[in-house]
Design a protein around this motif. Structure first.
Motif, PDB file in Angstrom:
ATOM      1  N   PRO A  66      53.933  24.916  22.938  1.00 43.95           N
ATOM      2  CA  PRO A  66      53.690  24.970  23.889  1.00 43.95           C
ATOM      3  C   PRO A  66      53.357  24.006  24.071  1.00 43.95           C
ATOM      4  N   LEU A  67      51.940  23.765  23.518  1.00 43.94           N
ATOM      5  CA  LEU A  67      51.201  22.070  24.267  1.00 43.94           C
ATOM      6  C   LEU A  67      51.952  21.028  24.280  1.00 43.94           C
ATOM      7  N   LEU A  68      53.120  20.433  23.568  1.00 44.97           N
ATOM      8  CA  LEU A  68      53.239  19.248  23.014  1.00 44.97           C
ATOM      9  C   LEU A  68      54.773  19.301  24.276  1.00 44.97           C
ATOM     10  N   ILE A  69      55.456  20.342  24.412  1.00 40.00           N
ATOM     11  CA  ILE A  69      56.521  20.762  25.286  1.00 40.00           C
ATOM     12  C   ILE A  69      55.950  20.095  26.643  1.00 40.00           C
ATOM     13  N   ILE A  70      54.985  20.791  27.142  1.00 36.16           N
ATOM     14  CA  ILE A  70      54.746  20.329  28.377  1.00 36.16           C
ATOM     15  C   ILE A  70      54.127  19.753  28.873  1.00 36.16           C
ATOM     16  N   THR A  71      53.146  19.181  27.716  1.00 31.73           N
ATOM     17  CA  THR A  71      52.756  18.004  27.827  1.00 31.73           C
ATOM     18  C   THR A  71      53.650  16.988  28.372  1.00 31.73           C
ATOM     19  N   SER A  72      54.907  16.721  26.968  1.00 33.56           N
ATOM     20  CA  SER A  72      55.368  15.530  27.043  1.00 33.56           C
ATOM     21  C   SER A  72      55.938  15.816  28.074  1.00 33.56           C
ATOM     22  N   ILE A  73      56.626  17.005  28.608  1.00 32.32           N
ATOM     23  CA  ILE A  73      57.548  16.655  30.125  1.00 32.32           C
ATOM     24  C   ILE A  73      56.698  16.143  30.985  1.00 32.32           C
ATOM     25  N   GLN A  74      55.404  16.688  31.182  1.00 35.12           N
ATOM     26  CA  GLN A  74      54.583  15.541  31.718  1.00 35.12           C
ATOM     27  C   GLN A  74      54.426  14.137  31.534  1.00 35.12           C
ATOM     28  N   VAL A  75      54.340  13.764  30.700  1.00 28.05           N
ATOM     29  CA  VAL A  75      54.251  12.434  30.631  1.00 28.05           C
ATOM     30  C   VAL A  75      55.374  12.152  31.419  1.00 28.05           C
ATOM     31  N   ILE A  76      56.146  12.234  30.832  1.00 26.43           N
ATOM     32  CA  ILE A  76      58.042  11.856  30.991  1.00 26.43           C
ATOM     33  C   ILE A  76      58.079  11.896  33.048  1.00 26.43           C
ATOM     34  N   VAL A  77      57.451  12.969  33.129  1.00 27.85           N
ATOM     35  CA  VAL A  77      57.786  13.055  34.612  1.00 27.85           C
ATOM     36  C   VAL A  77      56.224  11.454  35.869  1.00 27.85           C
ATOM     37  N   GLY A  78      55.801  11.269  34.883  1.00 29.13           N
ATOM     38  CA  GLY A  78      54.330  10.410  34.917  1.00 29.13           C
ATOM     39  C   GLY A  78      53.595  11.351  35.984  1.00 29.13           C
ATOM     40  N   GLU A  79      53.573  12.698  35.120  1.00 27.45           N
ATOM     41  CA  GLU A  79      51.699  13.197  35.980  1.00 27.45           C
ATOM     42  C   GLU A  79      50.735  13.121  34.636  1.00 27.45           C
ATOM     43  N   LYS A  80      49.526  13.473  35.128  1.00 23.41           N
ATOM     44  CA  LYS A  80      48.447  13.370  34.050  1.00 23.41           C
ATOM     45  C   LYS A  80      48.658  14.654  33.516  1.00 23.41           C
ATOM     46  N   THR A  81      48.364  14.258  32.162  1.00 26.07           N
ATOM     47  CA  THR A  81      48.232  15.676  31.208  1.00 26.07           C
ATOM     48  C   THR A  81      46.568  15.934  30.404  1.00 26.07           C
ATOM     49  N   VAL A  82      46.616  16.803  29.921  1.00 23.42           N
ATOM     50  CA  VAL A  82      45.032  17.397  29.478  1.00 23.42           C
ATOM     51  C   VAL A  82      44.522  15.490  28.750  1.00 23.42           C
ATOM     52  N   PHE A  83      45.753  14.821  27.658  1.00 22.51           N
ATOM     53  CA  PHE A  83      45.673  13.728  26.930  1.00 22.51           C
ATOM     54  C   PHE A  83      44.641  12.958  27.926  1.00 22.51           C
ATOM     55  N   SER A  84      45.082  12.793  28.795  1.00 24.16           N
ATOM     56  CA  SER A  84      44.686  11.403  29.879  1.00 24.16           C
ATOM     57  C   SER A  84      43.452  10.799  29.565  1.00 24.16           C
ATOM     58  N   SER A  85      42.582  11.519  29.538  1.00 22.75           N
ATOM     59  CA  SER A  85      41.020  10.677  29.766  1.00 22.75           C
ATOM     60  C   SER A  85      41.219  10.019  28.063  1.00 22.75           C
ATOM     61  N   LEU A  86      41.889  10.634  27.645  1.00 24.88           N
ATOM     62  CA  LEU A  86      41.135   9.775  25.713  1.00 24.88           C
ATOM     63  C   LEU A  86      41.554   8.028  26.047  1.00 24.88           C
ATOM     64  N   LYS A  87      42.581   7.608  27.387  1.00 24.87           N
ATOM     65  CA  LYS A  87      42.376   5.929  27.143  1.00 24.87           C
ATOM     66  C   LYS A  87      40.955   5.543  27.050  1.00 24.87           C
ATOM     67  N   HIS A  88      40.190   6.698  28.008  1.00 26.53           N
ATOM     68  CA  HIS A  88      38.586   5.949  27.998  1.00 26.53           C
ATOM     69  C   HIS A  88      37.794   7.039  27.607  1.00 26.53           C
ATOM     70  N   GLY A  89      38.036   7.049  26.231  1.00 25.79           N
ATOM     71  CA  GLY A  89      37.612   7.532  24.995  1.00 25.79           C
ATOM     72  C   GLY A  89      36.434   8.846  24.866  1.00 25.79           C
ATOM     73  N   ASP A  90      37.238   9.223  25.791  1.00 27.18           N
ATOM     74  CA  ASP A  90      36.060  11.001  27.255  1.00 27.18           C
ATOM     75  C   ASP A  90      37.530  11.785  26.559  1.00 27.18           C
ATOM     76  N   TRP A  91      37.128  12.814  25.489  1.00 31.19           N
ATOM     77  CA  TRP A  91      37.646  13.807  24.666  1.00 31.19           C
ATOM     78  C   TRP A  91      36.384  15.295  25.140  1.00 31.19           C
ATOM     79  N   ARG A  92      35.987  15.176  26.600  1.00 29.07           N
ATOM     80  CA  ARG A  92      35.290  15.849  26.920  1.00 29.07           C
ATOM     81  C   ARG A  92      36.680  17.753  27.785  1.00 29.07           C
ATOM     82  N   SER A  93      37.441  16.608  28.300  1.00 22.64           N
ATOM     83  CA  SER A  93      38.927  17.514  28.376  1.00 22.64           C
ATOM     84  C   SER A  93      39.451  18.239  26.840  1.00 22.64           C
TER      85      SER A  93
END
Length: 364
Positions: free
Chosen positions: A267-294
């Protein structure tokens, strides 16, 4: 409206894939779909592989290697500055919640003859009390809590939670990692209504616990600036993950012993991959800044809730038991110890689904 266009579309697409792919794979393989349609589910028709030391050690080392660095960061964190002030005293409704937990716990773990008729219905009051208590503790820590500061959103979590967990119940039909005992001869409607009421507490409990953890900001500050994770060609990766997970999910009923982890991560991978495809932020977006709190906060919130789920389940009349291939040993309550790792991605799924309700792709 709480369900905005994007949230509804992404949630609907994810649900359609999660529901359609497993049964479609079973049908395409030439297997009967009748066992998966039984309701209430009573027949155990999946024979699991026995315990394997090799699988146990490989999975155990993998889980430890992934999560130990984060645990070290958290344990080395130092509280800086003035401690968070206690803005208010513990609210009266929080004390009611504590009393409900105490009373329900006694009733759940004992077999009073005068309570026989209601013995199988103690799950909801236990978790209603828990939700009140964690919101009360957050109120003490911060002067606000999601139950009061966002009442519309928090109330909507209950029906969404019921739908959310029914999806996991459906996926579990293909792997039989858990089954229920002590439910007597409940008919379909009785079973559905009682289960739906119980399932409605899952998201409010996890989201409420995550809010309580966030009231300790200095403790989690150590997770910022930690291992930035930048991914190029996001859309391409989104399609790759979606196709791989969808293909594997179609086989979950065919090879349940090997694909059962998809129950917790698909469920996590399917929803977040769809979000990535349509250009939305995901729960993983903050990782590019090294912020793992989310990532860490909701994972820990689900693990905390998981401890209480398993503890209160342990001696209740209506309860669940596990049958997990290769690692069914060293139980903590009914759950094999490695099974608790499943609560970590589950916490992220709770936040992802709750964010769909608010049509936002950022951490709650």
């Amino acid at each position: 409206a709480l369900w905005e266009r994007n949230g509804a579309i992404i949630g609907g697409m994810g649900a359609a894939l999660l529901i359609g792919l497993p049964v479609g794979g079973v049908f395409a393989w030439g297997m009967s779909i009748a066992p998966y349609m039984e309701f209430p589910p009573r027949t155990l028709y999946v024979e699991h592989a026995p315990f394997s030391w090799t699988a146990f050690l490989i999975l155990g080392v993998t889980v430890a290697a992934i999560f130990l660095p984060f645990l070290v960061r958290l344990t080395q964190a130092v509280e800086r500055g003035v401690p968070t002030p206690w803005h208010v005293s513990f609210p009266w409704w929080g004390w009611i919640g504590a009393a409900v937990i105490f009373t329900s716990w006694i009733l759940a773990w004992n077999r009073f003859s005068w309570f026989d008729e209601f013995q199988a219905y103690t799950f909801f009051p236990l978790w209603a009390g828990y939700i009140l208590v964690v919101n009360g503790l957050t109120m003490v820590r911060t002067g606000r809590c999601p139950m009061l500061s966002r009442p519309g959103f928090f109330t909507a979590l209950f029906p969404l939670s019921a739908v959310f967990w029914w999806c996991f119940e459906y996926l579990n039909r293909f792997v039989h990692n858990w089954h229920y005992l002590g439910i007597g001869d409940l008919g379909p409607w009785q079973y559905f209504l009682n289960a739906t009421l119980s399932f409605s507490t899952v998201l409010p409990a996890v989201i409420g616990t995550a809010e309580l953890l966030k009231s300790f900001p200095n403790r989690f500050q150590s997770l910022t600036g930690f291992f930035p994770l930048k991914v190029r060609h996001n859309t391409r990766w989104g399609w790759t993950v979606l196709i791989c997970v969808a293909t594997a999910l179609a086989g979950i009923g065919i090879r349940p012993d090997y694909l059962f982890p998809l129950l917790w991560i698909a469920p996590l991978l399917i929803i977040t991959s769809i979000q990535v495809i349509v250009g939305e932020k995901t729960v993983f977006s903050s990782l590019k800044h090294g912020d793992w709190r989310s990532i860490v906060v909701p994972a820990l919130a689900a693990l905390i809730c998981g401890f209480f789920w398993e503890m209160w389940n342990y001696n209740s009349l209506a309860h669940w038991e596990y049958s997990v291939p290769f690692v069914q040993r060293f139980q903590v309550f009914e759950m094999p110890v490695l099974g608790y790792a499943g609560y970590l991605p589950f916490g992220l799924e709770c936040v992802v689904v709750a964010n769909l309700l608010r049509n936002r792709g950022v951490p709650i």
